[in-house]
Design a protein around this motif. Sequence first.
Motif, mmCIF file in Angstrom:
data_model
loop_
_atom_site.group_PDB
_atom_site.id
_atom_site.type_symbol
_atom_site.label_atom_id
_atom_site.label_comp_id
_atom_site.label_asym_id
_atom_site.label_seq_id
_atom_site.Cartn_x
_atom_site.Cartn_y
_atom_site.Cartn_z
ATOM 1 N N ALA A 34 -30.132 37.358 58.828
ATOM 2 C CA ALA A 34 -29.369 36.746 57.931
ATOM 3 C C ALA A 34 -29.507 37.234 56.933
ATOM 4 O O ALA A 34 -28.526 36.635 55.932
ATOM 5 C CB ALA A 34 -30.217 35.563 58.529
ATOM 6 N N GLU A 35 -30.792 37.548 56.475
ATOM 7 C CA GLU A 35 -31.007 38.843 55.277
ATOM 8 C C GLU A 35 -29.651 39.907 55.164
ATOM 9 O O GLU A 35 -29.160 39.881 54.038
ATOM 10 C CB GLU A 35 -32.199 39.760 55.462
ATOM 11 N N ALA A 36 -29.602 40.447 56.117
ATOM 12 C CA ALA A 36 -28.191 41.261 56.103
ATOM 13 C C ALA A 36 -27.064 41.123 55.718
ATOM 14 O O ALA A 36 -25.846 41.558 55.013
ATOM 15 C CB ALA A 36 -28.075 42.143 57.407
ATOM 16 N N TYR A 37 -26.842 39.524 56.162
ATOM 17 C CA TYR A 37 -25.484 39.177 56.182
ATOM 18 C C TYR A 37 -25.983 38.501 54.434
ATOM 19 O O TYR A 37 -24.306 38.340 54.304
ATOM 20 C CB TYR A 37 -25.493 37.556 56.774
ATOM 21 N N CYS A 38 -26.698 37.754 54.448
ATOM 22 C CA CYS A 38 -26.803 37.082 53.152
ATOM 23 C C CYS A 38 -26.478 38.502 51.624
ATOM 24 O O CYS A 38 -25.734 38.317 50.998
ATOM 25 C CB CYS A 38 -27.720 36.051 52.737
ATOM 26 N N ALA A 39 -26.591 39.180 52.276
ATOM 27 C CA ALA A 39 -26.648 40.671 51.139
ATOM 28 C C ALA A 39 -25.516 41.031 51.501
ATOM 29 O O ALA A 39 -25.454 41.403 49.737
ATOM 30 C CB ALA A 39 -27.985 41.674 51.600
ATOM 31 N N GLU A 40 -24.999 40.875 52.329
ATOM 32 C CA GLU A 40 -23.278 41.740 52.212
ATOM 33 C C GLU A 40 -22.195 40.797 51.338
ATOM 34 O O GLU A 40 -21.904 41.163 51.071
ATOM 35 C CB GLU A 40 -22.885 42.257 53.715
ATOM 36 N N HIS A 41 -23.029 39.839 51.345
ATOM 37 C CA HIS A 41 -21.944 38.701 51.216
ATOM 38 C C HIS A 41 -21.922 37.841 50.074
ATOM 39 O O HIS A 41 -22.138 36.544 49.685
ATOM 40 C CB HIS A 41 -21.917 37.330 51.746
ATOM 41 N N ALA A 42 -23.020 38.278 49.151
ATOM 42 C CA ALA A 42 -24.083 37.923 48.081
ATOM 43 C C ALA A 42 -24.417 36.906 48.111
ATOM 44 O O ALA A 42 -24.085 35.691 46.503
ATOM 45 C CB ALA A 42 -23.076 38.910 46.282
ATOM 46 N N LEU A 43 -25.297 36.399 49.067
ATOM 47 C CA LEU A 43 -25.791 34.707 48.788
ATOM 48 C C LEU A 43 -27.226 35.324 49.148
ATOM 49 O O LEU A 43 -27.905 36.226 49.387
ATOM 50 C CB LEU A 43 -25.279 34.293 50.280
ATOM 51 N N ARG A 44 -27.651 34.045 48.468
ATOM 52 C CA ARG A 44 -29.022 33.569 48.027
ATOM 53 C C ARG A 44 -29.727 33.288 49.588
ATOM 54 O O ARG A 44 -29.488 32.404 49.816
ATOM 55 C CB ARG A 44 -29.515 33.014 46.951
ATOM 56 N N PHE A 45 -30.289 34.233 50.037
ATOM 57 C CA PHE A 45 -31.773 33.627 50.950
ATOM 58 C C PHE A 45 -32.824 33.252 50.773
ATOM 59 O O PHE A 45 -33.897 34.028 50.968
ATOM 60 C CB PHE A 45 -31.329 34.580 52.075
ATOM 61 N N THR A 46 -32.780 31.668 49.566
ATOM 62 C CA THR A 46 -33.553 32.290 49.133
ATOM 63 C C THR A 46 -34.877 31.314 50.403
ATOM 64 O O THR A 46 -35.038 31.508 51.753
ATOM 65 C CB THR A 46 -33.830 30.055 48.515
#
Length: 172
Positions: A34-46
Amino acid sequence: MTTKPPAEQAKKRSDLGFQDHDHTYCVQTAIATAEAYCAEHALRFTPVRRKVLEFLLREHKALGAYAILDMLREAGFGSQPPVAYRALEFLTAHGFAHKIERLNAFVACNHPGENHSPAFMICRLCDGVSESHAFPAKGALGEAARAVGFQIEKTVVEAEGICPDCAEQATQ
């Protein structure tokens, strides 16, 4: 009652086929994905989104939004329903969780990052949920759809029954 060795104590039932697995590794891997996906897609993993995913991964059963809200409150996060609903909406939109329609509850996805049609086996005794791949376009549903010119875009397959643990307990 026998005590399991430490390595066995870390194991818990898996969403995939109710099989034993290293639960700590399972949670760590899913969070890292999840962290990697969010970083790759510029999403906030709050922190709230992360905590909700951890709850879903830890439980391996369907959790309703209000149960999640109670867990968030106990963990020191917000106590208003939108807090839980927004986190669940994010997790389902990005494939980290699924909604179990029959239960109006949520489970962590066992195949994050994969394009798949999940099928859920729901134990009616313990509420455990097992996720597997469904292939609706190749089965009877796919044949029926093709016969009328319908293109399947999404399916939700949910089956209710008894998991291996509950079936084993019933026979003892």
